[in-house]
Design an enzyme around this catalytic site. Structure first.
Site: not given
Lengths: 245, 301
Positions: B130, B165, B244
């Site tokens: 993050c 992630k 995306g």
């Protein structure tokens, strides 16, 4: 919430750089005045949130000011063209919170989301005083429409070109309206002044930069007395006592 | 036609998953469409304690994308487990991915261990990427040693499959991915947002109150695709491709690059029905491309 293609019925200049666009399409998800639609514009990643000014069973109107490239493109669109909207977003105003008489204090395009609210209150037999503020007479919108529906309308402009010279709060002081509940929509400093100067209960429609417009991205969260709230989905209308200015 | 995929023994009816942070806790959309059409849902990033996140504005539009600096707003792991998961499980039978973030090794381990005990959760996705929180988050994902340390510690405390992630914002994604694999990660999610900025030229200030934020949306798709492909060619653990993705065609492309499942992120902000529409579009496109079983295209490029 519903997503659909809406066909532009009209797109007319109603004040300085300010347009009213009427669109044909489904309106079943609009339940309360103060709800908004999120307009997709070709070439722009995010939608533009705009309050529903009024609607019937198969069309709605939004009022917008050309402030950037997205709204400039909208202003060039012609009847017959279509736009994709997410419709029926946000909580809207609580018309039932007013018992007998309401004060509606709005500034600039804040007149748009409270338009249907005034109509609803009047139809329910309640008295409605609308105090409208604009920078100058050329910015004024919906004044005659509010009068035509039977509201007691008062005006303030910063340059004195229309009504009282000064803020909405100055006009409220001059008019001394009687009300048991107030509603306000407009620039944040105006709403803050209204909420802090008026005794008694009321609510305000807040604004924030939004991502999704429907409560899934948490991009527009504000602090409230009852914890973090999403302006788009928990609001945009919040009770006066809940708002932390 | 087969759209079913399998990650670490967890069956997904299809490979399409709304990405963490772009689909709330799932329940927000339960009234809008049947969530069961989705292969999985990656829930909003959750930390040990509740967080407000950063101040607004925390959204800024960009060419073909969006910057966000939400900063992990969430009600904390206890509320996730006691309220959000039960609410979601009332209406949704598909795969639930809990996305966990932290500000220190112990916090990651403690939060993941709590999520690991929850029956309603299938996979843990550990967010070491993050860009919007200080003193944590991405700091763990930008060094191979730190990413490996978090991976090993979480794996030691958990039984469910653990996906790490990873961040865009690194010079060598393959080195970090390999370090996670060696430390025991069951899979990887690639990639989180790319650190960016916009400026209001009239007011001469950053648009985001946090100054910088994470870029997502169509603009980052080729970068994400390249990273998925690089890692897929170097590692042997499954990948959830993210970044995306806006169409069934992008899903196919991500899978050809090496992803076993695909997360749809910022597109949900453009269109909250995007993930559902992509699921519907996928078999039609597979038919056109002559793909009988979606698994046959994973990593073919």
């Amino acid at each position: 919430m519903e997503k659909a293609l809406y066909t532009i019925l009209s797109n007319e200049l109603i004040a300085d750089k300010t347009f009213r666009m009427r669109l044909a399409g489904p309106t079943g998800s609009l339940k309360r005045a103060g709800q908004f639609v999120d307009v997709a514009i070709d070439g722009f990643y995010l939608r533009r949130p705009l309050a529903a000014q009024e609607w019937d069973s198969d069309s709605l109107a939004v009022i917008y000011k050309v402030v950037g490239e997205g709204t400039a493109i909208m202003s060039d669109m012609a009847p017959g063209q279509s736009l994709e909207l997410l419709c029926g977003l946000g909580n809207g105003f609580d018309a039932d919170a007013c018992r007998k008489s309401a004060l509606i204090a709005c500034g600039g395009l804040g007149a748009s989301p409270v338009f249907s609210l005034a109509k609803e209150l009047l139809e329910a037999g309640k008295k409605v005083c609308v105090v409208m503020g604009f920078n100058t007479a050329a910015d004024a919108v919906l004044v005659e429409e509010f009068k035509a529906m039977g509201a007691d309308v008062h005006l303030a402009t910063m340059d004195g070109s229309l009504g009282v010279k000064g803020f909405v709060t100055d006009a409220i002081k001059a008019v001394q309206p009687e009300f048991d509940y107030f509603y306000t929509c407009g620039p944040a400093p105006m709403m803050k002044a209204v909420c802090q100067s008026l005794e008694g209960p009321g609510e305000a429609s807040l604004e924030e930069r939004m991502g999704c417009g429907c409560g899934i991205c948490y991009g527009c969260t504000c602090h409230t007395a009852s914890g973090p709230k999403r302006v788009c989905a928990d609001g945009p209308v919040f009770k006066k006592e809940d708002i932390i200015w | 036609m087969v759209t079913e995929v399998n990650l670490c023994g967890v069956r997904f009816a299809n490979p399409v998953i709304p990405a963490s942070g772009t689909f709330g806790f799932g329940v927000e959309m339960a009234g809008e469409f049947d969530l069961n059409v989705l292969g999985g849902i990656s829930l909003k990033g959750t930390t040990l304690e509740a967080r407000f996140g950063n101040e607004c504005p925390r959204i800024a539009e960009t060419p073909d994308g969006v910057l966000n600096s939400v900063g992990l707003q969430n009600p904390g792991i206890d509320v996730l487990l006691s309220e959000k998961i039960p609410q979601l499980r009332k209406v949704y039978d598909g795969v639930v991915i809990a996305n966990i973030s932290g500000f220190g090794l112990e916090e990651y381990v403690k939060t993941c261990a709590l999520a690991d005990k929850c029956q309603g959760i299938d996979i843990l996705e550990v967010n070491v990427s993050c860009p919007n929180v200080h003193g944590g988050g991405m700091a763990f994902g930008t060094s191979a040693a730190a990413a490996a340390e978090v991976t090993a510690a979480v794996k030691a405390a958990c039984r469910k499959p653990v996906f790490i992630k990873l961040s865009h914002n690194v010079t060598d994604i393959v080195a970090i991915a390999k370090a996670c694999e060696e430390a025991g990660a069951d899979g990887l999610t690639l990639v989180n947002t790319l650190l960016g900025m916009r400026i209001d030229i009239n007011r001469r200030v950053p648009i985001l109150a946090n100054r910088y934020g994470g870029l997502s949306g169509r603009a980052i798709f080729p970068v994400a695709l390249r990273m998925v492909n690089q890692v897929a060619r170097a590692c042997n653990i499954p990948i959830m491709g993210c970044g995306g993705v806006s169409s069934a065609s992008d899903v196919i492309e991500m899978m050809m690059a090496g992803a076993t499942a695909v997360q749809v992120g910022a597109e949900n902000l453009k269109n909250p029905f995007a993930s559902k529409e992509i699921v519907e579009e996928l078999p039609v496109l597979m038919q056109k491309l002559g793909i009988q079983n979606i698994n046959e295209i994973i990593g073919v490029v």
